[in-house]
Design a protein around this motif. Sequence first.
Motif, mmCIF file in Angstrom:
data_model
loop_
_atom_site.group_PDB
_atom_site.id
_atom_site.type_symbol
_atom_site.label_atom_id
_atom_site.label_comp_id
_atom_site.label_asym_id
_atom_site.label_seq_id
_atom_site.Cartn_x
_atom_site.Cartn_y
_atom_site.Cartn_z
ATOM 1 N N ALA A 116 0.831 -1.203 0.000
ATOM 2 C CA ALA A 116 0.000 0.000 0.000
ATOM 3 C C ALA A 116 0.869 1.258 0.000
ATOM 4 N N ALA A 117 1.908 1.266 0.832
ATOM 5 C CA ALA A 117 2.798 2.426 0.893
ATOM 6 C C ALA A 117 3.522 2.626 -0.436
ATOM 7 N N ALA A 118 3.947 1.523 -1.064
ATOM 8 C CA ALA A 118 4.653 1.618 -2.338
ATOM 9 C C ALA A 118 3.746 2.168 -3.434
ATOM 10 N N MET A 119 2.492 1.775 -3.422
ATOM 11 C CA MET A 119 1.556 2.271 -4.423
ATOM 12 C C MET A 119 1.306 3.763 -4.245
ATOM 13 N N LEU A 120 1.280 4.211 -2.994
ATOM 14 C CA LEU A 120 1.110 5.637 -2.736
ATOM 15 C C LEU A 120 2.353 6.425 -3.143
ATOM 16 N N ALA A 121 3.524 5.863 -2.910
ATOM 17 C CA ALA A 121 4.766 6.556 -3.283
ATOM 18 C C ALA A 121 4.830 6.797 -4.782
ATOM 19 N N ARG A 122 4.199 5.913 -5.554
ATOM 20 C CA ARG A 122 4.237 6.021 -7.012
ATOM 21 C C ARG A 122 3.136 6.930 -7.561
ATOM 22 N N CYS A 123 2.289 7.469 -6.699
ATOM 23 C CA CYS A 123 1.238 8.388 -7.125
ATOM 24 C C CYS A 123 1.870 9.618 -7.777
ATOM 25 N N GLY A 124 1.496 9.904 -8.993
ATOM 26 C CA GLY A 124 2.055 11.075 -9.669
ATOM 27 C C GLY A 124 3.202 10.743 -10.591
ATOM 28 N N GLY A 125 3.628 9.487 -10.618
ATOM 29 C CA GLY A 125 4.666 9.078 -11.543
ATOM 30 C C GLY A 125 6.070 9.471 -11.133
ATOM 31 N N PRO A 126 7.025 9.397 -12.073
ATOM 32 C CA PRO A 126 8.433 9.616 -11.756
ATOM 33 C C PRO A 126 8.730 10.948 -11.092
ATOM 34 N N LYS A 127 8.139 12.034 -11.565
ATOM 35 C CA LYS A 127 8.476 13.358 -11.032
ATOM 36 C C LYS A 127 8.054 13.521 -9.576
ATOM 37 N N ALA A 128 7.018 12.820 -9.169
ATOM 38 C CA ALA A 128 6.528 12.956 -7.796
ATOM 39 C C ALA A 128 7.141 11.929 -6.859
ATOM 40 N N PHE A 129 7.775 10.907 -7.419
ATOM 41 C CA PHE A 129 8.197 9.781 -6.602
ATOM 42 C C PHE A 129 9.147 10.131 -5.470
ATOM 43 N N LEU A 130 10.226 10.836 -5.751
ATOM 44 C CA LEU A 130 11.270 11.027 -4.751
ATOM 45 C C LEU A 130 10.744 11.756 -3.516
ATOM 46 N N ALA A 131 9.959 12.803 -3.712
ATOM 47 C CA ALA A 131 9.411 13.538 -2.574
ATOM 48 C C ALA A 131 8.431 12.671 -1.788
ATOM 49 N N ASN A 132 7.612 11.870 -2.494
ATOM 50 C CA ASN A 132 6.691 10.957 -1.807
ATOM 51 C C ASN A 132 7.471 9.915 -1.008
ATOM 52 N N HIS A 133 8.492 9.355 -1.628
ATOM 53 C CA HIS A 133 9.346 8.342 -0.999
ATOM 54 C C HIS A 133 9.941 8.874 0.302
ATOM 55 N N GLN A 134 10.492 10.057 0.259
ATOM 56 C CA GLN A 134 11.123 10.648 1.435
ATOM 57 C C GLN A 134 10.096 10.944 2.525
ATOM 58 N N ALA A 135 8.919 11.436 2.123
ATOM 59 C CA ALA A 135 7.885 11.772 3.103
ATOM 60 C C ALA A 135 7.353 10.527 3.805
ATOM 61 N N ILE A 136 7.156 9.449 3.056
ATOM 62 C CA ILE A 136 6.645 8.208 3.647
ATOM 63 C C ILE A 136 7.654 7.623 4.627
ATOM 64 N N PHE A 137 8.933 7.644 4.262
ATOM 65 C CA PHE A 137 9.943 7.135 5.176
ATOM 66 C C PHE A 137 10.098 8.037 6.399
ATOM 67 N N ALA A 138 10.035 9.331 6.211
ATOM 68 C CA ALA A 138 10.179 10.253 7.344
ATOM 69 C C ALA A 138 9.070 10.053 8.369
ATOM 70 N N ALA A 139 7.876 9.715 7.890
ATOM 71 C CA ALA A 139 6.723 9.529 8.780
ATOM 72 C C ALA A 139 6.551 8.080 9.204
ATOM 73 N N GLN A 140 7.485 7.202 8.858
ATOM 74 C CA GLN A 140 7.325 5.786 9.145
ATOM 75 C C GLN A 140 7.023 5.473 10.608
ATOM 76 N N PRO A 141 7.716 6.095 11.575
ATOM 77 C CA PRO A 141 7.412 5.765 12.976
ATOM 78 C C PRO A 141 5.946 5.973 13.339
ATOM 79 N N ALA A 142 5.305 6.974 12.739
ATOM 80 C CA ALA A 142 3.902 7.268 13.055
ATOM 81 C C ALA A 142 2.963 6.247 12.430
ATOM 82 N N TRP A 143 3.039 6.066 11.108
ATOM 83 C CA TRP A 143 2.058 5.184 10.462
ATOM 84 C C TRP A 143 2.332 3.709 10.741
ATOM 85 N N LEU A 144 3.606 3.330 10.831
ATOM 86 C CA LEU A 144 3.909 1.937 11.147
ATOM 87 C C LEU A 144 3.623 1.647 12.612
#
Length: 241
Positions: A109-137
């Motif tokens: 589910a997290a990987a599918m969200l990180a890919r929302c918006g395609g290549p240009k949006a990926f890196l910022a989504n990737h970093q945001a999901i990992f930064a918030a990992q302690p909260a959502w996990l």
Amino acid sequence: MFPIAIASLPRRSAVAALSAAALALLVAAAPAKPAGPRWSATVAESAIGAYSVGNPQAKVKLVEYFSYTCSHCAEFAKESGTALKTQYVDRGLVLFEYRNLIRDPLDMAAAMLARCGGPKAFLANHQAIFAAQPAWLGKAAKMTQAQQAPWYQGSLGDRTRRMAADTGLDALMRARGYTAAQLDACLSSGVAEAELMGMTSIGMNADKVAGTPTFFVNGRKTEVGHWADLKPVLDAALKQK
């Protein structure tokens, strides 16, 4: 700049002083020399659906197999963030390819969200999901099996939407500007699911990846898991002829 007392100078000195002052003003007003390309802004999708960031002609190709539910992967993202980007990727020295190794449904589910918006949006989504990992996990870890049971019922979209809602991943993405309709489309994408499972299969079967994070430098698997250990490997690869 200190004021020049023109009246107190001889005529030639006064002319020279005026010329110097005019030159200084022209230099100050001249536009700055444009900086070189920021290669971290160059993102492309590989043949297997992975996203690569950086100069396609970089001397060193770095591949990371990662999982969003992997705490060590989140640690690497935090440790490496600025240094890897500014010292290696932006300078065109390293091409960084991000490959998912899906290990559980929430990771999907997290990987599918990180890919929302395609290549240009990926890196910022990737970093945001990992930064918030302690909260959502952390929220997921506190849920009982009964509370998580709906995660395994219904269609792909039904399952992933429940996971995102229960853990706060959907709220994280909405705060990043995504609409509910956009998130629903990303979480229901059978194409994205197939690409992610294909990457996972390549990692486990072809590249013999047993855990995350795992790094390959110019096609060679490394035995490191932290930025402090990976940096010397990159430096050595850059020095090779």
